[in-house]
Motif scaffolding. Structure first.
Motif, PDB file in Angstrom:
ATOM      1  N   GLN A   1      -0.018  -1.135  -0.171  1.00 36.92           N
ATOM      2  CA  GLN A   1       0.305  -0.048  -0.094  1.00 36.92           C
ATOM      3  C   GLN A   1       0.559   1.616   0.171  1.00 36.92           C
ATOM      4  O   GLN A   1       0.579   2.105  -0.134  1.00 36.92           O
ATOM      5  CB  GLN A   1      -0.790  -0.236   1.219  1.00 36.92           C
ATOM      6  N   ASN A   2       2.384   0.976   0.123  1.00 35.13           N
ATOM      7  CA  ASN A   2       2.907   2.351   0.294  1.00 35.13           C
ATOM      8  C   ASN A   2       3.774   2.261  -1.602  1.00 35.13           C
ATOM      9  O   ASN A   2       3.890   3.664  -1.437  1.00 35.13           O
ATOM     10  CB  ASN A   2       4.866   2.145   0.417  1.00 35.13           C
ATOM     11  N   SER A   3       2.989   1.519  -2.484  1.00 37.67           N
ATOM     12  CA  SER A   3       2.637   2.458  -3.830  1.00 37.67           C
ATOM     13  C   SER A   3       1.796   2.527  -4.115  1.00 37.67           C
ATOM     14  O   SER A   3       0.270   2.655  -3.704  1.00 37.67           O
ATOM     15  CB  SER A   3       3.729   0.277  -4.458  1.00 37.67           C
ATOM     16  N   ASP A   4       1.870   3.739  -5.571  1.00 40.96           N
ATOM     17  CA  ASP A   4       1.275   3.810  -6.378  1.00 40.96           C
ATOM     18  C   ASP A   4      -0.733   2.828  -6.872  1.00 40.96           C
ATOM     19  O   ASP A   4      -1.047   3.066  -6.900  1.00 40.96           O
ATOM     20  CB  ASP A   4       0.823   4.950  -6.707  1.00 40.96           C
ATOM     21  N   HIS A   5       0.466   2.129  -6.998  1.00 41.75           N
ATOM     22  CA  HIS A   5      -0.221   0.901  -7.885  1.00 41.75           C
ATOM     23  C   HIS A   5       0.221  -0.835  -7.733  1.00 41.75           C
ATOM     24  O   HIS A   5       1.764  -0.338  -8.131  1.00 41.75           O
ATOM     25  CB  HIS A   5      -0.139   0.536  -9.443  1.00 41.75           C
ATOM     26  N   ALA A   6      -0.264  -1.277  -7.193  1.00 44.33           N
ATOM     27  CA  ALA A   6       0.361  -2.840  -7.093  1.00 44.33           C
ATOM     28  C   ALA A   6      -0.084  -4.127  -7.079  1.00 44.33           C
ATOM     29  O   ALA A   6      -1.151  -3.824  -7.279  1.00 44.33           O
ATOM     30  CB  ALA A   6       1.043  -2.841  -5.401  1.00 44.33           C
ATOM     31  N   ALA A   7       0.367  -5.081  -7.455  1.00 43.45           N
ATOM     32  CA  ALA A   7      -0.227  -6.403  -8.071  1.00 43.45           C
ATOM     33  C   ALA A   7       0.161  -7.793  -7.292  1.00 43.45           C
ATOM     34  O   ALA A   7       1.286  -7.502  -6.566  1.00 43.45           O
ATOM     35  CB  ALA A   7       0.062  -6.500  -9.472  1.00 43.45           C
ATOM     36  N   ILE A   8      -0.808  -7.989  -6.797  1.00 47.24           N
ATOM     37  CA  ILE A   8      -0.924  -9.659  -5.889  1.00 47.24           C
ATOM     38  C   ILE A   8      -1.652 -10.205  -6.830  1.00 47.24           C
ATOM     39  O   ILE A   8      -2.890 -10.630  -7.290  1.00 47.24           O
ATOM     40  CB  ILE A   8      -1.940  -9.772  -4.726  1.00 47.24           C
TER      41      ILE A   8
END
Length: 242
Positions: A133-140
């Motif tokens: 959540q520290n990223s603007d966008h992330a993928a799991i």
């Protein structure tokens, strides 16, 4: 589709689909955190990435089934301290013992399989969510199995774990969708010439199957900008088209 400055953690990165994904994403510029319990296998993946000109990866020996919650929290803290944020998490580690009737399924095998395939995926995701959540966008990305997506005889704990894993991914995607930061999808690789396939189908002609590196395009899609806004989906590699 450059993944430069993207940090992606991959479980089961010492072989099979995990190492193939690590190499494919590193070749696009991603910094890979290689996680596996086997140090020699981690070193092989490390060497392959460096030889291909990818960014130097981070090695993190870790036993998904044997680690306690404090050790998971230490892992998350180490990622936070070194990188500050995380842009991707790929659950590729897998445990399969054998096709077994439930009536004779060993309790130890049942517990170990669920620990690796399901419980570890939940716990690792939970402790890493603040870093993601520290990223603007992330993928799991979770990894399922086309053969285990229905309740067929003899799939045992492996089948239960994969069915439950898809439910976990769906619940998580729904919970995170409103935030707009983290997308959650499930990859169904299909039949691939991997260590898991060799164990589960020992008599099959593996030469006729695609190799793990055939999944490079779908891994790049799932962790790249092209999949922004795509969440809660089950991506079948056999029918995948960009």
């Amino acid at each position: 589709m450059s993944l430069s400055k993207q940090v992606i953690l991959i479980t089961g990165a010492g072989g099979g689909l995990g190492s193939a994904a690590a190499l494919a994403l590193a070749q696009q510029g991603a910094e890979i955190i290689l996680l596996d319990k086997s140090i020699p296998k981690l070193e092989q993946s490390y060497d392959a990435i460096v030889a291909a000109g990818g960014p130097e990866p981070m090695l993190y020996p870790f036993d998904l089934a044997g680690a306690n919650e404090d050790e998971y929290l230490e892992l998350a803290a180490a990622v936070q301290q070194r990188y500050g944020s995380l842009q991707g998490l790929l659950h590729s580690a897998v445990e399969f013992s054998s096709y077994t009737p439930l009536a004779i399924h060993k309790t130890q095998d049942w517990g170990h399989t669920l620990n690796v395939n399901l419980n570890a995926a939940f716990l690792l995701t939970r402790v890493l969510l603040p870093v993601l959540q520290n990223s603007d966008h992330a993928a799991i990305v979770f990894t399922s199995d086309s053969a285990a997506r229905q309740a067929k005889a003899y799939l045992g704990a492996y089948g239960v774990s994969k069915i439950a894993l898809e439910a976990l991914a769906g619940i998580l995607a729904d919970e995170l969708e409103a935030g707009g930061k983290i997308r959650v999808n499930t990859l169904v690789p299909g039949p691939v010439n991997s260590p898991l396939r060799k164990k589960s189908y020992p008599g099959e002609d593996k030469a006729a199957l695609p190799t793990p590196d055939s999944l490079a395009a779908v891994y790049r899609y799932l962790f790249g900008a092209a999949s922004l806004g795509v969440t809660g989906q089950i991506i079948d590699a056999k029918t995948f088209e960009i």
